[in-house]
Scaffold this active site. Structure first.
Site, PDB file in Angstrom:
ATOM      1  N   SER A 133    -100.738 -92.136 -56.923  1.00  0.00           N
ATOM      2  CA  SER A 133     -99.347 -92.865 -55.867  1.00  0.00           C
ATOM      3  C   SER A 133     -98.741 -92.013 -55.444  1.00  0.00           C
ATOM      4  O   SER A 133     -97.786 -92.551 -54.512  1.00  0.00           O
ATOM      5  CB  SER A 133     -98.868 -93.328 -57.539  1.00  0.00           C
ATOM      6  OG  SER A 133     -98.343 -92.483 -58.314  1.00  0.00           O
ATOM      7  N   HIS A 170    -101.639 -99.412 -58.271  1.00  0.00           N
ATOM      8  CA  HIS A 170    -101.466 -99.210 -56.729  1.00  0.00           C
ATOM      9  C   HIS A 170    -102.341 -99.907 -55.971  1.00  0.00           C
ATOM     10  O   HIS A 170    -102.593 -99.185 -54.934  1.00  0.00           O
ATOM     11  CB  HIS A 170    -100.993 -97.941 -56.486  1.00  0.00           C
ATOM     12  CG  HIS A 170     -99.729 -97.373 -57.044  1.00  0.00           C
ATOM     13  ND1 HIS A 170     -98.298 -97.681 -56.377  1.00  0.00           N
ATOM     14  CD2 HIS A 170     -99.285 -96.632 -58.096  1.00  0.00           C
ATOM     15  CE1 HIS A 170     -97.493 -97.061 -57.290  1.00  0.00           C
ATOM     16  NE2 HIS A 170     -98.103 -96.613 -58.227  1.00  0.00           N
ATOM     17  N   LYS A 218     -95.923-104.225 -60.236  1.00  0.00           N
ATOM     18  CA  LYS A 218     -95.835-103.984 -58.848  1.00  0.00           C
ATOM     19  C   LYS A 218     -95.903-105.167 -57.959  1.00  0.00           C
ATOM     20  O   LYS A 218     -95.233-105.711 -57.623  1.00  0.00           O
ATOM     21  CB  LYS A 218     -96.939-102.754 -58.775  1.00  0.00           C
ATOM     22  CG  LYS A 218     -96.271-101.395 -59.693  1.00  0.00           C
ATOM     23  CD  LYS A 218     -97.314-100.304 -59.216  1.00  0.00           C
ATOM     24  CE  LYS A 218     -96.799 -98.982 -60.027  1.00  0.00           C
ATOM     25  NZ  LYS A 218     -96.619 -99.180 -61.257  1.00  0.00           N
TER      26      LYS A 218
END
Length: 417
Positions: A204, A232, A263
């Site tokens: 990340s 991610h 996310k």
């Protein structure tokens, strides 16, 4: 009775004096450390947002809209009207929460529906939900690994993977970042019962990608399992958003996937492990964060359900964030900036100096662009950067506006010519 009461009173007074002295000592120690953090220019202040999470937000102290380029809101779904409506609907139907862990009275039909849909999305047998992916990472290694086993962890793995591994009793070995030669030497030398390779799919802070196809190849060669944290990547990376294994053409080859609902998948909360049915069943019996944490609230489950339905039906948002990413990376590189990472929406603008990164972010905010400077200890010393994150919800005009602001600030601070 009165003597007993006086005894308690005196002990209570003494306890308060002792507590005050201890607390004063704590304040002094922490105050000194905080001063050092501020002097080093690495103090992380929190800007207060006064709107919903979006590409355009408002912050405390200003009524002006600013462009947000630092959220994990990769698909732009954090304030999607359909998702909000569905969440409100299930909130009314199922209540605010369950006041229970899953195995007592904390499992509703919607929890099982979401677990099934996540497994379907990833092409796995089953899924277990957690309060966060941090909890999912904290709950897996300790549960499945014994002193007879070994775990091989990339040295730049996320803190939650590192902390999760610390909790287990297996032999712990780190290999150099994405160094397959180092990993192979360690696998070759190991005589462990179970060998587990643990890696982030996407790292990340740098936006670079695990060499997953080669990791899988080594795992098969040395009879090891592969664990990947896809926080991610899930929902937006790879041709249809199936993550790093899709990007690297090894769909279905990863043994265990941990990821998040917090996310790209609506930005609310929640994490999960998905994989073999026996693993998931075992985690329901042994994983401590699952057994001893409240279940996900219905409104959060509703977000996950709606997002999964959207992703199972279309890859349009995935394709849009990839197109936006290319636009930003190409223009910034052409302007003279050093952009780390590999064709990922995490676009670190490398600056080196911590104070410069903080100053750069402040200058960007005065131009209506919200970005954050990252420095030690979040990233290595001397590698401070502005981490830009691209969303499917960003328009081309918004991306171009951010690029122009970067160029203007970059020239004024002598980062580019």
């Amino acid at each position: 009775m009165s003597i007993f009461s006086k005894s308690l009173l005196f002990r209570g007074v003494g306890g308060r004096h002792y507590s005050a002295a201890a607390q004063a000592q704590l304040r002094e120690i922490l105050g000194t450390q905080l001063a050092g953090i501020k002097d080093a220019g690495t103090f992380k202040a929190e800007r207060i947002i006064t709107s919903s999470q979006s590409t355009q937000i408002t912050v405390q102290g200003s009524d002006k809209k600013i462009l947000n380029f630092c959220a994990n809101n990769y698909l732009g779904l954090a304030n999607n009207p359909e998702i909000v409506e569905h969440s409100q609907k299930l909130l009314e139907q199922y209540g605010a929460g369950l006041s229970s862990v899953r195995f007592i009275c904390g499992t509703q039909d919607i929890h099982k529906q979401l677990e099934k849909k996540i497994a379907q999305f990833h092409g796995r047998e089953d899924t277990i939900l957690y309060a966060s992916c941090f909890d999912a990472n904290a709950g897996i290694f300790e549960a499945i690994l014994t002193p007879e086993d070994a775990v091989f962890s990339d040295e730049l793995n996320h803190a939650s993977i590192i902390d999760g591994i610390r909790l287990c009793k297996a032999k712990k070995q780190r290999y150099r970042h994405r160094d397959l030669g180092d990993l192979e030497e360690q696998l070759k030398a190991s005589d462990a019962r179970l060998k587990l390779i643990a890696t982030d799919g996407v790292f990340s802070m740098d936006g670079n990608i695990a060499p997953l196809a080669r990791i899988v190849e080594l795992a098969r060669k040395y009879n090891a399992l592969v664990f990947v944290d896809e926080c991610h990547a899930t929902g937006f990376f790879g041709a249809t958003g199936r993550g790093t294994e899709e990007y690297d053409n090894v769909m279905g080859e990863v043994d265990i996937i941990n990821s998040t609902l917090g996310k790209a998948l609506g930005g609310a909360s929640g994490g999960y492990t998905t994989g073999p049915a026996e693993l998931i069943s075992f985690l329901r019996q042994k994983s401590r964060p699952y057994l001893f944490s409240n279940t996900l609230p219905p409104a959060v489950v509703a977000v996950g359900l709606k997002v999964m339905d959207m992703l199972l039906q279309s890859s349009e948002l995935t394709q849009r964030v990839q197109s936006n990413t290319q636009r930003f990376r190409q223009a910034m590189t052409k302007a003279g900036f050093t952009i780390a990472g590999e064709n990922h929406p995490i676009c670190p603008v490398m600056l080196g100096d911590a104070r410069l990164a903080s100053q750069f972010a402040d200058e960007m905010l005065t131009r209506g662009i919200y970005v954050i400077g990252f420095s030690y200890p979040v990233v290595p010393q001397g590698k401070a950067r502005i981490r830009v994150q691209i969303s499917a919800a960003h328009t081309e005009a918004e991306i171009d506006r951010a690029i122009n602001a970067f160029i203007e600030v970059g020239r004024s601070l002598k980062v580019i010519k």
